[in-house]
Enzyme design. Structure first.
Site, PDB file in Angstrom:
ATOM      1  N   GLU A 100       0.853  -1.194   0.000  1.00 27.50           N
ATOM      2  CA  GLU A 100       0.000   0.000   0.000  1.00 27.50           C
ATOM      3  C   GLU A 100       0.896   1.253   0.000  1.00 27.50           C
ATOM      4  OE1 GLU A 100      -2.209  -0.075   3.623  1.00 27.50           O
ATOM      5  OE2 GLU A 100      -3.526   1.615   3.099  1.00 27.50           O
ATOM      6  N   LYS A 136      -9.511   2.541  -2.076  1.00 26.10           N
ATOM      7  CA  LYS A 136      -9.798   1.895  -0.789  1.00 26.10           C
ATOM      8  C   LYS A 136     -11.119   2.398  -0.207  1.00 26.10           C
ATOM      9  CE  LYS A 136      -7.289   0.938   3.566  1.00 26.10           C
ATOM     10  NZ  LYS A 136      -6.030   1.262   4.288  1.00 26.10           N
ATOM     11  N   CYS A 165      -5.501  -3.484   2.471  1.00 27.45           N
ATOM     12  CA  CYS A 165      -5.309  -3.468   3.933  1.00 27.45           C
ATOM     13  C   CYS A 165      -6.609  -3.622   4.742  1.00 27.45           C
ATOM     14  CB  CYS A 165      -4.556  -2.188   4.307  1.00 27.45           C
ATOM     15  SG  CYS A 165      -3.740  -2.257   5.929  1.00 27.45           S
TER      16      CYS A 165
END
Lengths: 292, 292
Positions: B53, B124, B157
């Site tokens: 990330e 995200k 994540c």
């Protein structure tokens, strides 16, 4: 500042998962086995006892007729004995049994009994393998029961492989999810925990609730079991167990159930509120009615 | 019977997760670091490379102004270099970057690049902690991209902590889910795998797909990271890694991606079809439109 009295009472609940080896078809033997496990747990201070899936009947039925012959309703001999024990020993019991329904239908069920009697019956919604030959799948959401110890949920074994189902338990406010289970041994790499236990851990962490899973050991009609009895904290780490496949036993720990009410993992993240229910439906959007 | 040519071609895909330590704010350094990791992976035969990330920018921004100063659009220097490398080395790259959107908004994004160029950008959807100060959350479902290697999904994540989100990836047919990640070290019991890795394992098993997670190591502005780069099979067991927190490195393995098309765990159980969508909504009931 001293905690108030209810906080002290609820500060920790002693939970015991009993890993036993029921024998399919031997109802009297299984009753003695369960009663002894419950009494042993109570002697160790248990306030809540979890027994495996189908602890009353055994698991590997030859056919539907055999399963039918072993089934009990809520007024059956085993269920009455479990209620007497919970009353006598002043504890909460979660245990699996082969439930006789109307019309010769069967359910793979779990019961929650407290000192006052049966509080809730859960009927397994996700059926594993040959269970589809014997059982009618449950049609109601997983229950969460307000007991004198805290808010307790129930699901059974393969149900845990559906995180949507465990989410429903969490959304109803459960602090502890009790899981009667029978995990057949499908093999796993040396040095690895069985993935069944890994899924328990992840479900606990996703939802920040405690999970107590009670598995069975031994081999029944050529089916070996992994055992795997384990109690997991809200971070997803085992705090007792997991037990191996080889021997009966128990895992126990005192759990601060109130910790499960805190769903914040830092000042900005709340594991339930952070769900993007604008992008996927909440598990409880179409919340089913409980069957009567 | 000999397998047909496409079966041979797709029999195994060599996947490499590169665990590196980007430095926040040092764009040129991070470009060199990423390029070197990609070239090293290619020398080891990588067909698909996953970077962490925000590998392009670093993670621990002091404020929004700093994050803005480090952001790139798809025609930025790093993104162009990544495309050149994927073309030159004939590989698929999944990597995280700080994306500049219209109106000075930022996204914590991942890009999938194949030898033909950028195939997909994912933004995200579940933002962690301070990210809420800097980034606009994504509003589109996680993409699944048909590449010459197979069907590849992307999430980032904290997204992994929402099993509903990974379910959406599986329902779209992904064989491999690539996860650029930066896992801060929140501590974990001695002898236990970090629960972040446990959640990767469970998500893979719930959906019977492969997951390749690439984490970062090192300490950045006093934030320590767990590393944790890992590749997990459809049963939920690590087949490479997880790496520890201390050093850069890589994990690699050849994955038979077609195995992820088989969702049966025995003759009677299919992990997707066994969902009780009569009792809880399917994750894709309200399937969002992809943003243009």
């Amino acid at each position: 500042m001293a905690p108030s009295a209810p906080d002290i009472l609820l500060a920790a609940v002693r939970v015991v998962c009993c890993q036993i080896a029921p024998r399919v078809g031997e109802l009297a033997y299984n009753r003695r086995l369960c009663a002894q496990a419950i009494r042993n747990a109570a002697q160790d201070g248990a306030q809540l006892v979890v027994l495996p899936e189908l602890a009353q009947s055994g698991y590997v039925f030859a056919n539907k007729a055999e399963a039918l012959s072993l089934a009990e309703a809520l007024d059956g001999t085993t269920l009455r004995e479990w209620q007497e024990l919970a009353h006598e020993l002043n504890l909460v019991l979660v245990a699996g049994f082969c439930e006789l329904l109307d019309g010769n239908e069967l359910s793979n069920s779990a019961v929650l009994i407290d000192p006052t009697g049966v509080r809730s019956v859960y009927r397994k919604a996700h059926l594993w393998d040959q269970e589809k030959r014997f059982f009618t799948p449950g049609h109601a959401s997983p229950p969460v029961i307000q007991t004198h110890l805290g808010r307790i949920g129930m699901v059974i074994c393969y149900d845990l492989e559906f995180p949507e189902w465990v989410r429903l338990v969490a959304l109803q406010g459960a602090q502890l999810l009790c899981v009667p289970t029978n995990w057949p041994d499908g093999g796993h790499p040396t040095g690895e925990r069985p993935s069944e236990v890994v899924r328990v851990q992840a479900n606990a962490a996703f939802n920040r609730l405690f999970i107590a899973a009670s598995g069975r050991c031994g081999t029944e009609r050529d089916v070996p079991w992994i055992g795997g009895s384990v109690i997991v904290d809200c971070d997803g780490y085992p705090v007792a167990g997991p037990l191996g496949p080889d021997a009966p036993g128990a895992v126990w720990v005192s759990l601060p159930l109130n910790d499960a009410d805190n769903k914040w993992v830092n000042a900005n993240n709340h594991v339930l509120n952070d769900r993007r229910t604008d992008l996927y439906p909440a598990s409880d959007t179409a919340f089913p009615r409980r069957s009567p």
